[in-house]
Motif scaffolding. Structure first.
Motif, short mmCIF file in Angstrom:
data_model
loop_
_atom_site.label_atom_id
_atom_site.label_comp_id
_atom_site.label_asym_id
_atom_site.label_seq_id
_atom_site.Cartn_x
_atom_site.Cartn_y
_atom_site.Cartn_z
N GLN A 1 0.82 -1.21 0.00
CA GLN A 1 0.00 0.00 0.00
C GLN A 1 0.86 1.26 0.00
O GLN A 1 0.53 2.27 -0.65
N GLU B 1 0.76 5.00 -1.91
CA GLU B 1 0.64 6.21 -1.09
C GLU B 1 1.80 7.16 -1.34
O GLU B 1 1.62 8.39 -1.31
N ILE C 1 -6.22 -3.02 -1.65
CA ILE C 1 -5.19 -2.43 -0.80
C ILE C 1 -4.49 -1.29 -1.53
O ILE C 1 -4.21 -0.23 -0.95
N VAL D 1 -5.63 -2.86 5.26
CA VAL D 1 -4.84 -4.03 4.86
C VAL D 1 -5.36 -5.31 5.51
O VAL D 1 -5.63 -6.31 4.84
#
Length: 422
Positions: free
Chosen positions: A234, A238, A391, A397
């Motif tokens: 993830q 991000e 995710i 998660v």
């Protein structure tokens, strides 16, 4: 006159019987490569050579787009309309064998001697399929880019560590020279996800299912190691280090060569294209080690015989004919895949000793990991793909992985463990 008529009739009957004796029995064959001109030419050449090599059988080809192929086979199996010869993606084969779509091959003793393990499809102690090639994934990089940024070139013996790899991605992104530091191939939302990304999970210490029993995903797809993997996964999105799930397929296919991506996680089937564009500057590097050894996927498309074929001897004869080294080499030269034998590799332009793609042989030998060998893989792969996509798009998660585990376990239970026992 009567005698002449009788003689003429006898000759006609003899001619008809002779023709019938030498008539070739038709074998139908389905292949997933519609749209690939090179693959079509190679397959048609093998078929033409086989048909001309003997008088018993004639193979007739029907092609399907890869995206629709598996569904077409399943629908045909339900309807009882399977062809004699099918091709099957390696990890899917156990499901098709278990479901009664396929039967074991009838090959000569020693026919598979020297073949890479990933090219041989075994289930329940029998060989059901065999491939003319195997495939491997590597980290594509430009040597010049790594040198400009002081980045160590990894080796099989000393791959990048997780922390080192993360720092490299941050360094490359910070240069401002690239749209993204790494292209994972998120646009390719089919079998690519479990093939390319489950080895990351396995390197963290998790897996799609528990391979000690094949009866649950609990603890391996949602345990501490899997959650650590999911959080890292993830973070890539991000931190804007990689394109997201809305990536355009055209960007995925050409972005690395065009210079939009600093690194690319991709298979050897696009290596020829990269070599042609970048020459000696392109590097094919091993997978990073996330803690439990570096890993990549194994097993590619393979040929098998349908369970309903009335001519399994002829279908198997064609498959064995196709295993000749010159055909393995031709596929490798044509589309960049790894020849299934060392003998064939020596005949190729790229995989011969010292060839520019010889490195993929080493990657496959050292890092290749089969996807879970179970009929339940087909369902589990879909759940894994959904979890990774969710995710990547910001889902919690642990929740995403728990949901995948629940679905996979329910599927295993509803299918009575797919033949595995407690």
């Amino acid at each position: 006159m009567k005698t002449l008529k009788t003689l003429a009739g006898a000759l006609a009957l003899t001619t008809a019987l002779s023709g019938a004796a030498f008539a070739q029995t038709e074998l139908s064959m389905w292949y997933h490569g519609a749209g690939s001109t090179v693959e079509r030419e190679l397959i048609n050449q093998i078929i033409s050579d086989f048909n001309a090599s003997q008088s018993d059988w004639t193979v007739v080809l029907q092609e399907f787009p890869q995206i629709a192929y598996n569904d077409s086979v399943v629908a045909a199996a339900v309807a009882g309309n399977l062809p004699d010869i099918i091709d099957v993606d390696g990890p899917v084969m156990p499901n098709w064998a278990w479901a009664g779509y396929m039967q074991p091959l009838q090959l000569s003793e020693g026919a598979l001697d020297g073949f890479l393990p990933g090219a041989i499809g075994e289930w329940d102690g029998e060989v059901y399929s065999v491939g003319l090639w195997d495939a491997a994934v590597a980290m594509y990089a430009r040597k010049s880019v790594l040198e400009e940024n002081g980045i160590r070139i990894p080796t099989l013996e000393e791959p990048w560590t997780k922390d080192e790899f993360d720092e490299i991605l941050e360094t490359l992104q910070a240069t401002g020279d690239f749209e993204y530091a790494l292209n994972l191939g998120m646009a390719d939302q089919g079998e690519w996800y479990p093939y390319a990304f489950s080895p990351f999970l396995q390197s963290f210490g998790g897996d799609i299912v528990d391979r000690s029993t094949y009866l649950t995903a609990e603890g391996v797809l949602n345990g501490d190691e899997a959650i650590e993997f999911g959080e890292w996964w993830q973070s890539l999105f991000e931190r804007d280090l990689v394109p997201g799930t809305s990536q355009d397929m055209a960007d995925h296919q050409t972005g690395f060569i065009d210079g939009d991506y600093a690194l690319q996680w991709n298979g050897n089937w696009v290596a020829v294209q990269a070599l042609e564009a970048l020459g000696d500057d392109v590097l094919f590097l091993p997978a990073p080690d996330f803690g439990n050894g570096p890993k990549i996927g194994a097993a590619s498309w393979q040929f098998g015989v349908s369970a309903t074929s009335e001519h399994p001897d002829g279908a198997s004869a064609f498959i064995e004919f196709a295993l000749q080294p010159e055909y393995l080499a031709a596929f490798s030269d044509g589309i960049g895949l790894i020849p299934a034998t060392a003998e064939a590799a020596a005949m190729t332009e790229n995989y011969a000793p010292g060839g520019p793609l010889e490195v993929f042989y080493g990657l496959s030998e050292a890092q290749a990991t089969l996807r879970p060998v179970t009929p339940g893989y087909v369902f589990a792969a879909l759940e894994f793909r959904k979890a990774l996509s969710d995710i990547a798009n910001g889902a919690d998660v642990a929740d995403a992985l728990d949901a995948a585990v629940d679905a996979i376990d329910a599927d295993i239970e509803s299918n009575n463990g797919y033949g595995f026992e407690e």
